[in-house]
Design an enzyme around this catalytic site. Sequence first.
Site, mmCIF file in Angstrom:
data_model
loop_
_atom_site.group_PDB
_atom_site.id
_atom_site.type_symbol
_atom_site.label_atom_id
_atom_site.label_comp_id
_atom_site.label_asym_id
_atom_site.label_seq_id
_atom_site.Cartn_x
_atom_site.Cartn_y
_atom_site.Cartn_z
ATOM 1 N N ALA A 48 0.499 5.174 -2.239
ATOM 2 C CA ALA A 48 0.078 6.413 -1.578
ATOM 3 C C ALA A 48 0.505 7.601 -2.430
ATOM 4 O O ALA A 48 1.695 7.793 -2.670
ATOM 5 C CB ALA A 48 0.693 6.498 -0.183
ATOM 6 N N GLN A 49 -0.454 8.380 -2.886
ATOM 7 C CA GLN A 49 -0.143 9.470 -3.805
ATOM 8 C C GLN A 49 0.088 10.796 -3.090
ATOM 9 O O GLN A 49 1.021 11.530 -3.386
ATOM 10 C CB GLN A 49 -1.276 9.631 -4.821
ATOM 11 N N GLY A 50 -0.792 11.111 -2.128
ATOM 12 C CA GLY A 50 -0.831 12.458 -1.575
ATOM 13 C C GLY A 50 0.435 12.915 -0.886
ATOM 14 O O GLY A 50 1.156 13.778 -1.392
ATOM 15 N N GLY A 51 0.760 12.360 0.262
ATOM 16 C CA GLY A 51 1.958 12.782 0.962
ATOM 17 C C GLY A 51 1.919 12.469 2.437
ATOM 18 O O GLY A 51 1.199 11.576 2.880
ATOM 19 N N HIS A 56 -10.610 2.087 1.267
ATOM 20 C CA HIS A 56 -9.286 2.689 1.154
ATOM 21 C C HIS A 56 -8.384 2.474 2.365
ATOM 22 O O HIS A 56 -7.191 2.248 2.215
ATOM 23 C CB HIS A 56 -9.456 4.181 0.896
ATOM 24 N N GLU A 108 -4.913 19.109 2.041
ATOM 25 C CA GLU A 108 -5.885 18.062 1.736
ATOM 26 C C GLU A 108 -7.068 18.172 2.691
ATOM 27 O O GLU A 108 -7.064 18.987 3.618
ATOM 28 C CB GLU A 108 -5.220 16.684 1.814
ATOM 29 N N SER A 141 0.813 -1.218 0.000
ATOM 30 C CA SER A 141 0.000 0.000 0.000
ATOM 31 C C SER A 141 0.846 1.268 0.000
ATOM 32 O O SER A 141 0.455 2.279 -0.586
ATOM 33 C CB SER A 141 -0.942 0.000 1.213
ATOM 34 N N THR A 142 2.002 1.229 0.677
ATOM 35 C CA THR A 142 2.847 2.426 0.715
ATOM 36 C C THR A 142 3.153 2.919 -0.692
ATOM 37 O O THR A 142 3.087 4.119 -0.978
ATOM 38 C CB THR A 142 4.159 2.143 1.466
ATOM 39 N N GLU A 171 -0.909 0.506 9.355
ATOM 40 C CA GLU A 171 -2.345 0.313 9.194
ATOM 41 C C GLU A 171 -2.873 -0.920 9.914
ATOM 42 O O GLU A 171 -4.074 -1.008 10.208
ATOM 43 C CB GLU A 171 -2.690 0.234 7.702
ATOM 44 N N SER A 209 -1.602 8.897 7.658
ATOM 45 C CA SER A 209 -1.302 7.462 7.726
ATOM 46 C C SER A 209 0.193 7.184 7.594
ATOM 47 O O SER A 209 0.766 6.429 8.390
ATOM 48 C CB SER A 209 -2.070 6.703 6.648
ATOM 49 N N HIS A 264 -12.379 5.868 0.189
ATOM 50 C CA HIS A 264 -11.887 7.046 -0.513
ATOM 51 C C HIS A 264 -12.962 7.487 -1.498
ATOM 52 O O HIS A 264 -13.495 6.671 -2.251
ATOM 53 C CB HIS A 264 -10.585 6.740 -1.250
ATOM 54 N N ARG A 315 -9.781 8.726 9.657
ATOM 55 C CA ARG A 315 -8.402 9.172 9.448
ATOM 56 C C ARG A 315 -8.371 10.433 8.599
ATOM 57 O O ARG A 315 -8.981 10.494 7.535
ATOM 58 C CB ARG A 315 -7.593 8.078 8.739
ATOM 59 N N ARG A 337 -12.991 12.766 4.548
ATOM 60 C CA ARG A 337 -13.342 11.760 3.552
ATOM 61 C C ARG A 337 -14.677 11.075 3.833
ATOM 62 O O ARG A 337 -15.390 10.703 2.906
ATOM 63 C CB ARG A 337 -12.231 10.707 3.467
#
Length: 546
Positions: free
Chosen positions: A50-53, A348, A121, A46-47, A372, A388, A241, A383, A287
């Site tokens: 991860a797109q956001g940051g 998600h 975000e 999953s790491t 997680e 995360s 998500h 969350r 979310r």
Amino acid sequence: MGTVQQPRLADVLVIGSGAAGLSAALHLAPHRRVTVISKGPVDEGSTRYAQGGISAVLDRTDSFDAHIQDTLDAGAGLCDPDAVRRTVAAGPEAIHWLLNLGVPFTREPLEGRSRLHLTREGGHSARRVAHAADATGRAIEEALVRSASGQGSIEVFERHVAVDLITQPVDGTRRVVGAYVQDAKTREVETILAPTVILATGGASKVYLYSSNPDGSTGDGIAMAWRAGCRIANMEFMQFHPTCLFHPRAKSFLISEAVRGEGGVLLLPNGERFMPRFDERAELAPRDIVARAVDHEMKRLGIDHVNLDISHKPAEFIREHFPTIHERCLEFGFDMTREPLPVVPAAHYTCGGVMVNHFGQTDLPGLYAAGEASYTGLHGANRMASNSLLECLVYARAAADHILSQTDLPAPENLPVPPAWDESRVTESQEEVVVAHDWDELRRLMWDYVGIVRARERLHRAERRIRILQEEIHEYYSHFRISPDLLELRNLAMVAEIIVKSALSRKESRGLHFIRDYPDTDPALDGQPTILAPENALRPGDTRRP
């Protein structure tokens, strides 16, 4: 069907090779022999997706108090304030550690120099999300793998699947002493002995039919800890998500929340913007609110998706900020610089997990959990975006530091050797289709009955069917040689049962858990996590406190 007779030995066994697992291994490596097992390639998990940051207080206009308050607000009254404070306070140090590993965070010019570019975000009151364009997880994972490969004290076994934890009495106390592990290629099961085990196996979103997670997110660590006697908390809070690309070949490709953070708006097919009707924060609401709003509009109108539009921004801006998403969408025939993207919610993130204290310790002596797979109290009922990866790094460091402080741990060679894995009474299955069928049925019933909006009648229906599936899975597990698919199905079914029991026990709607029978939030339940204990629970008291 031979078995390895001599166990492998390690000072610490880390199950999982994502941000939590590899971070812990790197902190331990100078002082301990560490074995890391990965279900697939070491950089898969999953790491990587991860797109956001990563959220952290890195700007002088921001503050720890603001980050703490935003997290508490998103958590809807169920966060552990102490866990939130500790995690937020450790954020800047975690970012600097990653910078030292060579993570190429995006930068921006400032007075002839450069600084980290911070985005905003959902749920955040300030720009505090450090990122590497729109592929932060991949950049972090690659840096961690690169650093771990240079450590002689870290041994990595790829394509190895943990079967179960091994517990034995040591000096009169039952503790973890390792795990049975299956080589996915040879299907041989071997024993790894270690006085300390860290579960870093990720979440359980693949229990749902539609998920943004990779296929390995099957709740393995949560299920193994439950079977070993550990308590599990808050599993009713599964985050969906709101914006995954809707396309038959996209496999729920995630459209980062940062797209909304940079001005993307959600639209109905007729072009109407709908989020302001649901929350004053509109697209930047947490979310759970956005996902429920999307789900509501899809059901109200009978549509199979809504649209996410950022095409009003300059094309150069979009390509610069979201190069990976832009390129991937083009592969599916969508140009986000010119047109809206069709999106749907998808499972998600698992906000609950194995209960741990501030050092990552579980109920079982010698067993830690991070990332997680764990329940730290940071996320509460929902969350907040980009907390995360922060949690992974902070608790991996806390667990490693605590392990290194233990001076009385038995040496791995002095641990009691458990029986070797016995396959003498099982046969090869000729009906693998049974596993595939049960896997599909489980995920569909969870999506239909235990999804974004719930009802007690549907939860009870899911509970009954899960019980039947578990009987079938147990029968199969008992008579046939195990496979990675069967192990994952067994774990998923157990986690599904825990999710349903948790949802039934919470008689209110809060955060990610919305149930029609109890549509309001009960103030009497503020600060009260849902805690489930297995029949063989160790019951040591509340280990969420040091």
